[in-house]
Enzyme design. Sequence first.
Site, PDB file in Angstrom:
ATOM      1  N   ARG A 139       0.859  -1.178   0.000  1.00  0.00           N
ATOM      2  CA  ARG A 139       0.000   0.000   0.000  1.00  0.00           C
ATOM      3  C   ARG A 139       0.899   1.233   0.000  1.00  0.00           C
ATOM      4  O   ARG A 139       1.652   1.443   0.948  1.00  0.00           O
ATOM      5  CB  ARG A 139      -0.900  -0.009   1.253  1.00  0.00           C
ATOM      6  CG  ARG A 139      -1.689   1.260   1.396  1.00  0.00           C
ATOM      7  CD  ARG A 139      -2.582   1.328   2.638  1.00  0.00           C
ATOM      8  NE  ARG A 139      -3.198   2.639   2.627  1.00  0.00           N
ATOM      9  CZ  ARG A 139      -3.266   3.459   3.667  1.00  0.00           C
ATOM     10  NH1 ARG A 139      -2.826   3.097   4.858  1.00  0.00           N
ATOM     11  NH2 ARG A 139      -3.813   4.651   3.539  1.00  0.00           N
ATOM     12  N   GLU A 144      -7.123   8.635   6.289  1.00  0.00           N
ATOM     13  CA  GLU A 144      -7.426   9.317   7.549  1.00  0.00           C
ATOM     14  C   GLU A 144      -7.844  10.774   7.372  1.00  0.00           C
ATOM     15  O   GLU A 144      -7.108  11.686   7.764  1.00  0.00           O
ATOM     16  CB  GLU A 144      -6.219   9.241   8.495  1.00  0.00           C
ATOM     17  CG  GLU A 144      -5.859   7.825   8.884  1.00  0.00           C
ATOM     18  CD  GLU A 144      -4.770   7.767   9.957  1.00  0.00           C
ATOM     19  OE1 GLU A 144      -4.258   8.818  10.351  1.00  0.00           O
ATOM     20  OE2 GLU A 144      -4.459   6.653  10.397  1.00  0.00           O
ATOM     21  N   ASN A 196      -7.282   1.971   9.987  1.00  0.00           N
ATOM     22  CA  ASN A 196      -5.954   2.155  10.570  1.00  0.00           C
ATOM     23  C   ASN A 196      -6.135   2.082  12.084  1.00  0.00           C
ATOM     24  O   ASN A 196      -6.737   2.974  12.686  1.00  0.00           O
ATOM     25  CB  ASN A 196      -5.377   3.522  10.199  1.00  0.00           C
ATOM     26  CG  ASN A 196      -5.146   3.673   8.705  1.00  0.00           C
ATOM     27  OD1 ASN A 196      -5.345   2.733   7.938  1.00  0.00           O
ATOM     28  ND2 ASN A 196      -4.714   4.843   8.293  1.00  0.00           N
ATOM     29  N   GLU A 237      -3.627  -0.054   8.231  1.00  0.00           N
ATOM     30  CA  GLU A 237      -2.440   0.282   9.015  1.00  0.00           C
ATOM     31  C   GLU A 237      -2.563  -0.317  10.405  1.00  0.00           C
ATOM     32  O   GLU A 237      -3.652  -0.332  10.993  1.00  0.00           O
ATOM     33  CB  GLU A 237      -2.264   1.806   9.203  1.00  0.00           C
ATOM     34  CG  GLU A 237      -1.822   2.539   7.987  1.00  0.00           C
ATOM     35  CD  GLU A 237      -1.593   4.028   8.256  1.00  0.00           C
ATOM     36  OE1 GLU A 237      -1.321   4.418   9.415  1.00  0.00           O
ATOM     37  OE2 GLU A 237      -1.701   4.799   7.288  1.00  0.00           O
TER      38      GLU A 237
HETATM   39  C1  BGP Z   1      -1.168   7.234  10.758  1.00  0.00           C
HETATM   40  C2  BGP Z   1      -0.769   7.749   9.400  1.00  0.00           C
HETATM   41  C3  BGP Z   1       0.534   7.223   8.923  1.00  0.00           C
HETATM   42  C4  BGP Z   1       1.568   7.045  10.002  1.00  0.00           C
HETATM   43  C5  BGP Z   1       0.986   6.352  11.211  1.00  0.00           C
HETATM   44  C6  BGP Z   1       1.978   6.182  12.346  1.00  0.00           C
HETATM   45  O1  BGP Z   1      -1.987   8.183  11.371  1.00  0.00           O
HETATM   46  O2  BGP Z   1      -1.751   7.430   8.434  1.00  0.00           O
HETATM   47  O3  BGP Z   1       0.963   8.056   7.862  1.00  0.00           O
HETATM   48  O4  BGP Z   1       2.190   8.233  10.291  1.00  0.00           O
HETATM   49  O5  BGP Z   1      -0.146   7.053  11.665  1.00  0.00           O
HETATM   50  O6  BGP Z   1       1.630   6.988  13.414  1.00  0.00           O
HETATM   51  P1  BGP Z   1       2.680   7.641  14.376  1.00  0.00           P
HETATM   52  O7  BGP Z   1       3.538   8.513  13.509  1.00  0.00           O
HETATM   53  O8  BGP Z   1       1.917   8.473  15.348  1.00  0.00           O
HETATM   54  O9  BGP Z   1       3.381   6.501  14.952  1.00  0.00           O
END
Ligand code: BGP
Length: 451
Positions: A74, A163, A298, A356
């Site tokens: 992805r 998101e 996610n 995710e």
């Molecule tokens: C999600 C996003 C990703 C990535 C992930 C990890 O919200 O879609 O792009 O950043 O979070 O989160 P974090 O950076 O808070 O660990």
Amino acid sequence: MAFPKNFTWGVASAAYQIEGAPSEDGKGPSVWDMFCRKPGAIWNSQTGDIACDHYHRWRDDIALMQQLGIKAYRFSISWPRVLPDGTGPVNEKGLAYYEQLVDTLLAAGIQPWITLFHWDYPLALYHRGGWLNRDSAHWFAQYASVITNRLSDRVSHWMTHNEPQCFIGLGLQTGIHAPGDKLRFAEVAQAMHHTLLAHGQAVQVIRAQAKLKPTIGIATVGGAHMPATDSPADIQAARQKMFSTTQKDAWSIAWWMDPIFLGHYPADALQLYGTEAPQVRPGDMETIGQKLDFLGLNIYSGLTFRAGPDGQPAEVPLPPGYPKTTQDFWAVQPTSLYWGPRYMYERYNVPIVITENGHQNADIISLDGQVHDPQRIDYLHRYLRELARASHDGIPVQGYFQWCFTDNFEWAMGDAIRVGLVYTDYPTQRRIPKDSAHWYTNVIQTNGAEL
Ligand code: BGP
């Protein structure tokens, strides 16, 4: 603990977090290119200018994916790399880049899953009002058309937005993500409506123009809530809380998902927003409510609720010393990967893909030259067992994408945290598969049978 036979095992990424090359080969600037220049916006004043240098190293990265047995990837397309001004002339070199990427993935036996928008909004369109402008839906549809025309003879899995809660909530309301605005709620609400319209129009475009039969979804923050016990009252309390709108912000799941799957905004939200609710024109809800083939979730963590003495949902506080991830102190909550898919499926009746899930850690290269990440393995193990349980209980879970393949630029946190299965040694750009990467290879090979 088995997953369905054709279960999709993948890894995920996003263009701005890995590519670098912000102005190479005709790419236009995005709001993130601008925002990273704002003093104090990003941890240690970092930028995504180089990130994982994936724009130059993608062949090696795909080879490593193949070596690790990854079956699906992805990734997102950088809108301003393809359309430097957001609309208008196409940047052939940008488009050719993604074309090569897709061809190389397919040759490696890795299925491409494309996210059209993972936050790097064209700066030129932001200057024309961005999501506040109703035309933003058309701009997005035009971009979707360019990508569909070029890639849909080879790609069949699509996600519109990643998101929307974050790029509107953090980007336009609290200002901690690009473009860094702090708008009034009425404007935030209108921008949310345009974001949904853009989603609906893009789905229409992909359906109408795709050469291979498309499988289309959206990736939302799961925002999973879990019941404190298996009692019907607690299960209902967590469900009720998960789908109610109690604040004027962008985090309501029902606000985003009800229009897509149920055809209307939730009544409690409209009541709460009052005169700040967005202007909706005739036909808008039909556009937004295009049929989707899957719902992408996610999910990293979740909150626990029980039925309170007054019958209302009451949050169960985390115990002292609760297991947590490194930087955000997100609680490790494996059952979020059971209840999230279950509640979402029960309400929206659509197949689920985990788009995710992953673990933030302070990984280091040990003296032996390897990267040992037992916390991540334990986290993934626990979460995947819960996902298997959901599948076993009849929730149609079709795939799982591990966030993320390589450690990357984690937005406002820069490189302060590492979430990848593969360690990125930023000074040399060397990739070192962590212990968890090898562990995940085995999970894929056995289709999760040993979890
Ligand atoms: C999600 C996003 C990703 C990535 C992930 C990890 O919200 O879609 O792009 O950043 O979070 O989160 P974090 O950076 O808070 O660990």
